[in-house]
Design an enzyme around this catalytic site. Structure first.
Site, PDB file in Angstrom:
ATOM      1  N   ARG A   3      50.837  -4.340   4.364  1.00  0.00           N
ATOM      2  CA  ARG A   3      51.261  -3.037   3.780  1.00  0.00           C
ATOM      3  C   ARG A   3      51.209  -3.030   2.259  1.00  0.00           C
ATOM      4  O   ARG A   3      51.880  -2.250   1.605  1.00  0.00           O
ATOM      5  CB  ARG A   3      52.661  -2.640   4.252  1.00  0.00           C
ATOM      6  CG  ARG A   3      52.741  -2.381   5.733  1.00  0.00           C
ATOM      7  CD  ARG A   3      53.882  -1.432   6.075  1.00  0.00           C
ATOM      8  NE  ARG A   3      53.888  -1.172   7.484  1.00  0.00           N
ATOM      9  CZ  ARG A   3      54.560  -1.913   8.358  1.00  0.00           C
ATOM     10  NH1 ARG A   3      55.298  -2.910   7.956  1.00  0.00           N
ATOM     11  NH2 ARG A   3      54.498  -1.626   9.638  1.00  0.00           N
ATOM     12  N   LYS A  52      41.104   2.933  -8.345  1.00  0.00           N
ATOM     13  CA  LYS A  52      40.358   3.480  -7.209  1.00  0.00           C
ATOM     14  C   LYS A  52      39.798   2.314  -6.411  1.00  0.00           C
ATOM     15  O   LYS A  52      39.041   1.498  -6.946  1.00  0.00           O
ATOM     16  CB  LYS A  52      39.213   4.377  -7.686  1.00  0.00           C
ATOM     17  CG  LYS A  52      39.663   5.767  -8.076  1.00  0.00           C
ATOM     18  CD  LYS A  52      38.465   6.670  -8.303  1.00  0.00           C
ATOM     19  CE  LYS A  52      38.912   8.063  -8.723  1.00  0.00           C
ATOM     20  NZ  LYS A  52      37.755   8.916  -9.091  1.00  0.00           N
ATOM     21  N   GLU A  80      27.587   4.173 -18.266  1.00  0.00           N
ATOM     22  CA  GLU A  80      29.007   4.538 -18.137  1.00  0.00           C
ATOM     23  C   GLU A  80      29.716   4.403 -19.486  1.00  0.00           C
ATOM     24  O   GLU A  80      30.708   5.082 -19.742  1.00  0.00           O
ATOM     25  CB  GLU A  80      29.700   3.668 -17.074  1.00  0.00           C
ATOM     26  CG  GLU A  80      29.104   3.782 -15.670  1.00  0.00           C
ATOM     27  CD  GLU A  80      29.635   4.976 -14.864  1.00  0.00           C
ATOM     28  OE1 GLU A  80      30.398   5.785 -15.409  1.00  0.00           O
ATOM     29  OE2 GLU A  80      29.256   5.094 -13.676  1.00  0.00           O
ATOM     30  N   LYS A 101      39.248   5.096 -20.867  1.00  0.00           N
ATOM     31  CA  LYS A 101      39.582   5.264 -19.451  1.00  0.00           C
ATOM     32  C   LYS A 101      41.091   5.171 -19.237  1.00  0.00           C
ATOM     33  O   LYS A 101      41.675   5.940 -18.461  1.00  0.00           O
ATOM     34  CB  LYS A 101      38.849   4.237 -18.586  1.00  0.00           C
ATOM     35  CG  LYS A 101      39.184   4.431 -17.109  1.00  0.00           C
ATOM     36  CD  LYS A 101      38.080   4.207 -16.156  1.00  0.00           C
ATOM     37  CE  LYS A 101      38.501   4.639 -14.751  1.00  0.00           C
ATOM     38  NZ  LYS A 101      37.617   4.175 -13.722  1.00  0.00           N
ATOM     39  N   GLU A 108      43.705  11.996 -10.063  1.00  0.00           N
ATOM     40  CA  GLU A 108      42.591  12.938 -10.206  1.00  0.00           C
ATOM     41  C   GLU A 108      42.912  14.331  -9.686  1.00  0.00           C
ATOM     42  O   GLU A 108      42.189  14.891  -8.859  1.00  0.00           O
ATOM     43  CB  GLU A 108      41.323  12.382  -9.525  1.00  0.00           C
ATOM     44  CG  GLU A 108      40.054  13.044 -10.057  1.00  0.00           C
ATOM     45  CD  GLU A 108      38.781  12.360  -9.611  1.00  0.00           C
ATOM     46  OE1 GLU A 108      38.644  11.143  -9.828  1.00  0.00           O
ATOM     47  OE2 GLU A 108      37.933  13.056  -9.047  1.00  0.00           O
ATOM     48  N   ARG A 150      41.175  13.612 -14.877  1.00  0.00           N
ATOM     49  CA  ARG A 150      40.429  12.417 -14.509  1.00  0.00           C
ATOM     50  C   ARG A 150      39.041  12.770 -13.989  1.00  0.00           C
ATOM     51  O   ARG A 150      38.104  11.968 -14.082  1.00  0.00           O
ATOM     52  CB  ARG A 150      41.208  11.580 -13.481  1.00  0.00           C
ATOM     53  CG  ARG A 150      40.508  10.283 -13.136  1.00  0.00           C
ATOM     54  CD  ARG A 150      41.397   9.285 -12.411  1.00  0.00           C
ATOM     55  NE  ARG A 150      40.653   8.073 -12.092  1.00  0.00           N
ATOM     56  CZ  ARG A 150      41.188   6.953 -11.655  1.00  0.00           C
ATOM     57  NH1 ARG A 150      42.493   6.870 -11.487  1.00  0.00           N
ATOM     58  NH2 ARG A 150      40.431   5.905 -11.380  1.00  0.00           N
ATOM     59  N   ASN A 194      33.785  11.997 -13.981  1.00  0.00           N
ATOM     60  CA  ASN A 194      32.639  12.198 -13.085  1.00  0.00           C
ATOM     61  C   ASN A 194      31.457  12.840 -13.802  1.00  0.00           C
ATOM     62  O   ASN A 194      30.501  13.276 -13.149  1.00  0.00           O
ATOM     63  CB  ASN A 194      33.050  13.070 -11.890  1.00  0.00           C
ATOM     64  CG  ASN A 194      34.121  12.401 -11.062  1.00  0.00           C
ATOM     65  OD1 ASN A 194      34.119  11.173 -10.910  1.00  0.00           O
ATOM     66  ND2 ASN A 194      35.056  13.173 -10.541  1.00  0.00           N
ATOM     67  N   HIS A 215      28.008  12.466 -12.489  1.00  0.00           N
ATOM     68  CA  HIS A 215      28.096  11.883 -11.147  1.00  0.00           C
ATOM     69  C   HIS A 215      27.728  12.867 -10.046  1.00  0.00           C
ATOM     70  O   HIS A 215      27.245  12.459  -8.993  1.00  0.00           O
ATOM     71  CB  HIS A 215      29.500  11.326 -10.901  1.00  0.00           C
ATOM     72  CG  HIS A 215      29.750  10.032 -11.621  1.00  0.00           C
ATOM     73  ND1 HIS A 215      29.689   9.918 -12.996  1.00  0.00           N
ATOM     74  CD2 HIS A 215      30.043   8.787 -11.164  1.00  0.00           C
ATOM     75  CE1 HIS A 215      29.946   8.675 -13.345  1.00  0.00           C
ATOM     76  NE2 HIS A 215      30.156   7.961 -12.259  1.00  0.00           N
ATOM     77  N   HIS A 233      25.050  11.495  -7.798  1.00  0.00           N
ATOM     78  CA  HIS A 233      25.265  11.187  -6.377  1.00  0.00           C
ATOM     79  C   HIS A 233      24.201  11.844  -5.507  1.00  0.00           C
ATOM     80  O   HIS A 233      23.788  11.282  -4.486  1.00  0.00           O
ATOM     81  CB  HIS A 233      26.660  11.621  -5.934  1.00  0.00           C
ATOM     82  CG  HIS A 233      27.734  10.661  -6.359  1.00  0.00           C
ATOM     83  ND1 HIS A 233      29.038  11.022  -6.541  1.00  0.00           N
ATOM     84  CD2 HIS A 233      27.679   9.345  -6.644  1.00  0.00           C
ATOM     85  CE1 HIS A 233      29.744   9.977  -6.938  1.00  0.00           C
ATOM     86  NE2 HIS A 233      28.934   8.939  -7.008  1.00  0.00           N
ATOM     87  N   HIS A 279      23.422   2.921  -9.469  1.00  0.00           N
ATOM     88  CA  HIS A 279      24.416   3.969  -9.728  1.00  0.00           C
ATOM     89  C   HIS A 279      24.390   4.416 -11.200  1.00  0.00           C
ATOM     90  O   HIS A 279      24.319   5.613 -11.500  1.00  0.00           O
ATOM     91  CB  HIS A 279      25.805   3.464  -9.334  1.00  0.00           C
ATOM     92  CG  HIS A 279      26.898   4.413  -9.691  1.00  0.00           C
ATOM     93  ND1 HIS A 279      27.048   5.643  -9.092  1.00  0.00           N
ATOM     94  CD2 HIS A 279      27.881   4.342 -10.634  1.00  0.00           C
ATOM     95  CE1 HIS A 279      28.078   6.280  -9.631  1.00  0.00           C
ATOM     96  NE2 HIS A 279      28.598   5.510 -10.572  1.00  0.00           N
TER      97      HIS A 279
HETATM   98  N1  GLY Z   1      35.029   6.056 -11.883  1.00  0.00           N
HETATM   99  C1  GLY Z   1      35.770   7.242 -12.063  1.00  0.00           C
HETATM  100  C2  GLY Z   1      37.239   7.062 -11.946  1.00  0.00           C
HETATM  101  O1  GLY Z   1      37.713   5.953 -11.900  1.00  0.00           O
HETATM  102  O2  GLY Z   1      37.961   8.032 -11.881  1.00  0.00           O
END
Ligand code: GLY
Length: 371
Positions: free
Chosen positions: A124, A146, A188, A230, A240, A244, A248, A251, A255, A269
């Site tokens: 958990r 993430k 990035e 970041k 997000e 946040r 993207n 992206h 994507h 990527h």
């Molecule tokens: N890679 C985008 C984020 O971490 O929100």
């Protein structure tokens, strides 16, 4: 080595430090030991990274009197799936993982995302530390919590927000990266300048090439600045719900290109993000939101360091604008049937919009393929 640079990610009780330094891996144990609940870690890595860096990490943990085991997984994006998650969790349980055990993710984004997700769900939830070894992981995926895996429905569709206890970025390990991987990660880095750090973008125009070519001080500066950018955004909007999503930038287009190329080595990527950022700026210019000179400036810099900036440059691939728009409609950032785009009013002035007409996007694809 001299003291590493330290960037705090401020998230209340889940706050943590990002340490950045050249040669940090050799001292990893002394930085990791203070954040451990118990002096035991399980390192998760892949076979390529293990061959290069596992021994140094293990040595530093032994020096800091931390017990360790290691799980070595196959390299590659295909490791980030349910089958490998299940195998990893079984190995952790075989190794008698306890609530106080900390996982250490040693590797790129695949290892970081998979290990973080395993840490989020085993018993958990246990702690984990990120030791990113690619530029992309150092400036993006290791920071912000993430975690997750891919499924047959798409990338990163199963996962969890689970913040690491520490991120340890040794910029020295970047010298073992293939140039193509480094360049993909660099996209990035440029992203942070394009979103809201115009001075950083200008700095990159002056130092980006040196950074790619191996300038250690430039690499350190770029990783520190990217992590600061970041950290600020993640602290403001961890889950997000708003800001946040600026991360993207490039992206949504990217994507779609990755979906079309099947998430293979045909297009990494970061390479897709580079083309995607140019398209996001071009779209902004077409909609009269952004001066065309800023869109041209972004394209010029990405091209100057050696990144592909248009679909046409991808030899041997036929693109269908309608299919690309259809991929965008399946993006996980779609809400109520509308895709959220990151657009820009200029370099360093990105903003979110859900008012983009798919007709304009298809026209952009069509025109850029015809140009
Ligand atoms: N890679 C985008 C984020 O971490 O929100």
């Amino acid at each position: 080595m001299s003291d590493p640079a330290r960037q705090r990610v401020s998230l209340g009780t889940r706050s943590y430090d990002i340490l950045v330094g050249d040669g940090l891996l050799a001292a990893a144990g002394q930085h990791i030991a203070p954040v451990l609940r118990a002096p035991r870690v399980i390192i998760v890595t892949d076979a390529n990274v293990a061959a290069l860096h596992l021994a140094a990490l293990e040595r530093s943990l032994a020096d800091a009197h931390v017990d360790y085991d290691a799980v070595v997984l196959p390299p590659g994006e295909q490791t980030k799936d349910f089958a490998h998650l299940e195998k990893l969790i079984a190995r952790l349980l075989d190794m008698k993982v306890e609530r106080g055990t900390t996982l250490v993710a040693l590797g790129g984004g695949v290892i970081g995302d998979l290990t973080g997700f395993a840490a989020a769900v085993v018993l958990r939830g246990i702690d984990f530390v990120q030791v990113p070894t690619t530029l992309l992981a150092q400036v993006d995926s290791s920071v912000g919590g993430k975690t997750g895996i891919n499924t047959t429905h798409g990338k990163n569709l199963v996962g969890s927000f689970h913040q690491p206890r520490l991120v340890l970025a040794d910029t020295g390990v970047l010298s073992s990266l293939p140039r193509r991987q480094l360049l993909a990660g660099y996209a990035e880095v440029v992203k942070y300048g394009a979103i809201d750090r115009p001075e950083f973008f200008t700095w990159l125009e002056g130092h980006g090439m040196a950074l790619i070519d191996g300038d250690t001080r430039a690499r350190q500066h770029a990783v520190i600045e990217s992590c600061a950018a970041k950290a600020e955004i993640v602290a403001a909007d961890e889950r997000e719900t708003g800001r946040r999503a600026l991360l993207n930038l490039g992206h949504t287009f990217g994507h779609a290109l990755e979906a079309e190329t099947g998430y293979t080595d045909e297009l990494l990527h970061g390479e897709a993000v580079a083309i995607g950022m140019v398209m996001a700026f071009d779209l902004s210019a077409r909609l009269n939101l952004c001066p065309p000179e800023d869109a041209a400036r972004l394209r010029r810099h990405l091209a100057a360091v050696g990144l592909t900036t248009s679909l046409q440059q991808m030899q041997g691939r036929i693109w269908n604008p309608r299919t690309l728009v259809a991929h965008m409609a399946r993006d996980k950032k779609v809400s109520g049937g509308r895709t959220t785009f990151v657009l820009a009013r200029g370099i360093g002035q990105a903003f979110l919009s859900d008012a983009v007409d798919p007709v304009d996007v298809e026209a952009l694809f069509t025109d850029s393929l015809a140009a």
